[in-house]
Design a protein around this motif. Structure first.
Motif, PDB file in Angstrom:
ATOM      1  N   VAL A  54      24.346  70.338 -10.169  1.00  0.00           N
ATOM      2  CA  VAL A  54      24.300  69.406  -9.035  1.00  0.00           C
ATOM      3  C   VAL A  54      23.451  70.042  -7.929  1.00  0.00           C
ATOM      4  O   VAL A  54      22.656  69.370  -7.269  1.00  0.00           O
ATOM      5  CB  VAL A  54      25.730  69.126  -8.517  1.00  0.00           C
ATOM      6  N   LEU A  55      23.667  71.334  -7.745  1.00  0.00           N
ATOM      7  CA  LEU A  55      22.825  72.097  -6.816  1.00  0.00           C
ATOM      8  C   LEU A  55      22.144  73.193  -7.628  1.00  0.00           C
ATOM      9  O   LEU A  55      22.779  73.821  -8.485  1.00  0.00           O
ATOM     10  CB  LEU A  55      23.668  72.717  -5.695  1.00  0.00           C
TER      11      LEU A  55
ATOM     12  N   MET B  56      18.597  68.513   6.853  1.00  0.00           N
ATOM     13  CA  MET B  56      18.610  69.226   5.566  1.00  0.00           C
ATOM     14  C   MET B  56      18.634  68.115   4.521  1.00  0.00           C
ATOM     15  O   MET B  56      19.659  67.467   4.337  1.00  0.00           O
ATOM     16  CB  MET B  56      19.854  70.101   5.439  1.00  0.00           C
ATOM     17  N   GLU B  57      17.520  67.921   3.871  1.00  0.00           N
ATOM     18  CA  GLU B  57      17.419  66.816   2.914  1.00  0.00           C
ATOM     19  C   GLU B  57      17.682  67.356   1.499  1.00  0.00           C
ATOM     20  O   GLU B  57      17.003  68.280   1.047  1.00  0.00           O
ATOM     21  CB  GLU B  57      16.009  66.201   3.011  1.00  0.00           C
ATOM     22  N   LEU B  58      18.677  66.774   0.852  1.00  0.00           N
ATOM     23  CA  LEU B  58      18.985  67.198  -0.525  1.00  0.00           C
ATOM     24  C   LEU B  58      18.246  66.288  -1.502  1.00  0.00           C
ATOM     25  O   LEU B  58      18.384  65.062  -1.446  1.00  0.00           O
ATOM     26  CB  LEU B  58      20.487  67.110  -0.773  1.00  0.00           C
TER      27      LEU B  58
ATOM     28  N   GLU C 293      20.170  60.978  -0.987  1.00  0.00           N
ATOM     29  CA  GLU C 293      20.754  59.837  -1.690  1.00  0.00           C
ATOM     30  C   GLU C 293      22.173  60.171  -2.148  1.00  0.00           C
ATOM     31  O   GLU C 293      22.537  61.346  -2.240  1.00  0.00           O
ATOM     32  CB  GLU C 293      19.899  59.508  -2.923  1.00  0.00           C
ATOM     33  N   SER C 294      22.920  59.116  -2.457  1.00  0.00           N
ATOM     34  CA  SER C 294      24.271  59.331  -3.009  1.00  0.00           C
ATOM     35  C   SER C 294      24.160  60.110  -4.321  1.00  0.00           C
ATOM     36  O   SER C 294      23.262  59.849  -5.119  1.00  0.00           O
ATOM     37  CB  SER C 294      24.954  57.986  -3.280  1.00  0.00           C
ATOM     38  N   GLY C 295      25.067  61.071  -4.499  1.00  0.00           N
ATOM     39  CA  GLY C 295      25.088  61.826  -5.757  1.00  0.00           C
ATOM     40  C   GLY C 295      24.128  63.010  -5.771  1.00  0.00           C
ATOM     41  O   GLY C 295      23.989  63.687  -6.800  1.00  0.00           O
ATOM     42  N   THR C 296      23.474  63.299  -4.645  1.00  0.00           N
ATOM     43  CA  THR C 296      22.538  64.439  -4.636  1.00  0.00           C
ATOM     44  C   THR C 296      23.250  65.755  -4.326  1.00  0.00           C
ATOM     45  O   THR C 296      22.619  66.808  -4.375  1.00  0.00           O
ATOM     46  CB  THR C 296      21.410  64.225  -3.602  1.00  0.00           C
ATOM     47  N   GLY C 297      24.537  65.685  -4.004  1.00  0.00           N
ATOM     48  CA  GLY C 297      25.308  66.925  -3.830  1.00  0.00           C
ATOM     49  C   GLY C 297      25.646  67.272  -2.392  1.00  0.00           C
ATOM     50  O   GLY C 297      25.997  68.418  -2.101  1.00  0.00           O
TER      51      GLY C 297
ATOM     52  N   GLY D  32      18.763  68.457  -6.323  1.00  0.00           N
ATOM     53  CA  GLY D  32      19.569  69.682  -6.308  1.00  0.00           C
ATOM     54  C   GLY D  32      19.052  70.759  -5.382  1.00  0.00           C
ATOM     55  O   GLY D  32      19.631  71.841  -5.306  1.00  0.00           O
ATOM     56  N   ALA D  33      17.972  70.496  -4.656  1.00  0.00           N
ATOM     57  CA  ALA D  33      17.424  71.506  -3.750  1.00  0.00           C
ATOM     58  C   ALA D  33      17.483  71.000  -2.311  1.00  0.00           C
ATOM     59  O   ALA D  33      17.536  69.797  -2.068  1.00  0.00           O
ATOM     60  CB  ALA D  33      15.989  71.819  -4.140  1.00  0.00           C
ATOM     61  N   VAL D  34      17.468  71.943  -1.355  1.00  0.00           N
ATOM     62  CA  VAL D  34      17.523  71.582   0.064  1.00  0.00           C
ATOM     63  C   VAL D  34      16.134  71.736   0.688  1.00  0.00           C
ATOM     64  O   VAL D  34      15.482  72.766   0.512  1.00  0.00           O
ATOM     65  CB  VAL D  34      18.515  72.502   0.817  1.00  0.00           C
TER      66      VAL D  34
END
Lengths: 294, 231
Positions: B28-29, B219-221, B47-51, B224-226
């Motif tokens: 997930v991340l 902080m944009e996910l 987005e939803s589900g990005t962690g 799985g990355a920030v």
């Protein structure tokens, strides 16, 4: 102590909390009755043994020649009175001997016609040992066939019996205590499962395990104390009821006189002990379970 | 653990190559690495589900990473003794997405929970809690149980509970999701006020209007990355 503070964990919502006081009440009632029974029996044995342990009886066989039998009895009486440790001795009158055997015979007339032995009743000075073996030898020489009955042996058996009953009562109380501990463990673990979400939240907010354990131990203390007080009140009520019935039948004193103040204190300490055991059990269960959970 | 957990020189949060997967599923991340300085204010978007929630859960110590290191207030959480975790958590205020209010407690008692946990009691606590609830517009609902509160009211109680202790780090998961825009703005202003007093703030949100209005770094996910985006 019986006034409750609001807890962070909603204990009122789980069934395990509702049942615990009733289980503890039954356990404490049974413990109370076991202790009361042991105390009462101990009291009776004390009365019996104190009456028996200070006495000896010498039995001289019946004889067709009454005068010869009385001569032997006088000789025995002299030997007994000279024995170290004997405080006093006397020959029982025939009427007294008849009274002793009367309960086992159908009529007084029957007893009168029986060849009854002569009995010497001896009282032992308190704290002075009597050499009953030497006394028996001396008595047998003066009156062949005469027997020395040492009542202390009977008293010893009564005391041994009473100790056995105490041990059984103690085992019963310990077993009930173990059952109470198991019940509290089960109830606490059920509570931990039911309130898992709340406990998790408390942890996330920064609660130590000890903070959560305190909530469970207060709950266990409150519930068990409620049950234990009810149980002991029922047990005391039962003891008074039995004592009242026994008193009416002329068998025993009233319940108030049945127990000493120390024994009443022992009785009263049962619910307090149960509550403390429940508190400690809940604390240890919570701390151990939480440590394993996370 | 000593009380001076917070070291002004240390980043409040530092992630080193952190990866998280649930069971045998995909990560997930993945290789998340960043650090947040004390007193910073960030929106966490994606987005939803990005962690987003997973990342917040890592920070408020609800879970451990599958790999990598998470440092909080200079402490590596993987080597932190269990008995020291509560002290660390008391420095973090969390507004949960599902509020997590205790149904049997009133609004006042819910908000007072973090204070009770640290041993605070008495009338001063109640007064402090009541003032905060009045500030978030719940002055007339002090004794109300959560079941009788609307979604927005419950959210405000949850926010009041998260900030009552003046935490060093405030994490909020969709804190304005159930309130109208006016209340939403007011709540962000409350977080700003805490931020001005030194609290580091991370707000996970889908509300792009709010993000645009307050113009804090994001902080944009994604995948799985920030990614850091200036406000």
């Amino acid at each position: 102590m019986l006034i409750r503070r609001q807890t962070d964990i909603p204990f009122d919502q789980d069934a395990a909390s509702r049942q615990l006081p009733w289980i503890v009440a039954i356990m404490i009632y049974l413990s109370g009755m076991a202790i009361a029974g042991a105390i009462a029996l101990n009291g009776l044995v004390s009365v019996w043994s104190s009456g028996l342990s200070g006495a000896l009886t010498i039995q001289i066989p019946a004889s067709a020649k009454l005068e010869a039998a009385h001569q032997r009895a006088d000789a025995v009486l002299m030997i007994v009175r000279k024995t170290r440790g004997i405080q006093q001795a006397r020959l029982l009158r025939r009427e007294e001997v008849i009274r002793l055997v009367q309960p086992w015979l159908s009529s007084e007339a029957g007893a009168e016609s029986l060849p009854l032995p002569l009995l010497v009743d001896a009282r032992i000075a308190p704290g002075t040992p009597v050499d009953t073996g030497a006394l028996a030898d001396a008595v047998a020489k003066a009156a062949p066939g005469a027997m020395v009955e040492n009542h202390a042996r009977w008293a010893g058996r009564f005391v041994g019996f009473a100790r056995s009953i105490w041990a059984v009562a103690l085992v019963v109380v310990v077993l009930i205590g173990v059952a109470t501990v198991i019940t509290v463990v089960f109830s606490t673990k059920t509570g931990l499962r039911i309130h898992r979400r709340v406990i998790s939240l408390l942890h996330l907010i920064g609660a130590h395990d000890r903070y959560i354990a305190r909530q469970f131990e207060r709950q266990a203390l409150w519930l068990s104390l409620r049950g234990a007080v009810f149980g002991i009140i029922c047990a005391v009520g039962t003891v008074f009821g039995i004592a009242y019935l026994a008193g009416k039948a002329g068998l025993a004193p009233t319940a108030g006189a049945l127990f000493t103040p120390f024994q009443w204190a022992l009785f009263a300490s049962v619910p307090i002990g149960a509550a403390v055991v429940a508190l400690l059990t809940a604390r240890l269960t919570v701390l151990r379970t939480l440590r394993r959970m996370t | 653990m000593q009380n001076d957990l917070f070291d002004g020189e240390e980043p409040v949060v530092r992630f080193d190559q952190v990866g998280v997967r649930y069971g045998a599923g995909p990560e997930v991340l993945s290789d998340v690495a960043f650090s947040l300085e004390p007193g910073s204010f960030h929106f966490l978007t994606g987005e939803s589900g990005t962690g987003k929630s997973t990342l917040l859960r890592l920070i408020y110590l609800a879970m451990r990473p599958t790999r990598g290191l998470v440092h909080l207030f200079g402490h590596d959480i993987s080597t932190l003794p269990r008995d020291d975790v509560p002290s660390l958590r008391r420095r973090i205020g969390v507004v949960f997405q599902d509020f997590q209010l205790l149904d049997h407690l009133s609004a006042v008692d819910n908000v007072a929970l973090p204070l009770r946990i640290v041993g605070a009691r008495g009338g001063a606590v109640r007064q402090h809690v009541s003032e905060l609830l009045r500030w978030v517009g719940l002055g007339d609902r002090l004794s109300a149980k959560p079941a009788t509160l609307s979604g927005g009211e419950q959210q405000r109680v949850a926010i009041a509970r998260a900030v009552i202790n003046q935490p060093r780090l405030l994490l909020a998961d969709e804190p304005t999701g159930n309130v109208d825009d006016n209340i939403g703005v007011r709540l962000i202003q409350l977080f700003e006020e805490l931020n001005r007093m030194g609290t580091t703030v991370i707000i996970a949100t889908h509300n792009s209007g709010l993000v645009d209005r307050f113009r804090y770094p994001r902080m944009e996910l994604e995948d799985g990355a920030v990614h850091f985006i200036r406000g």
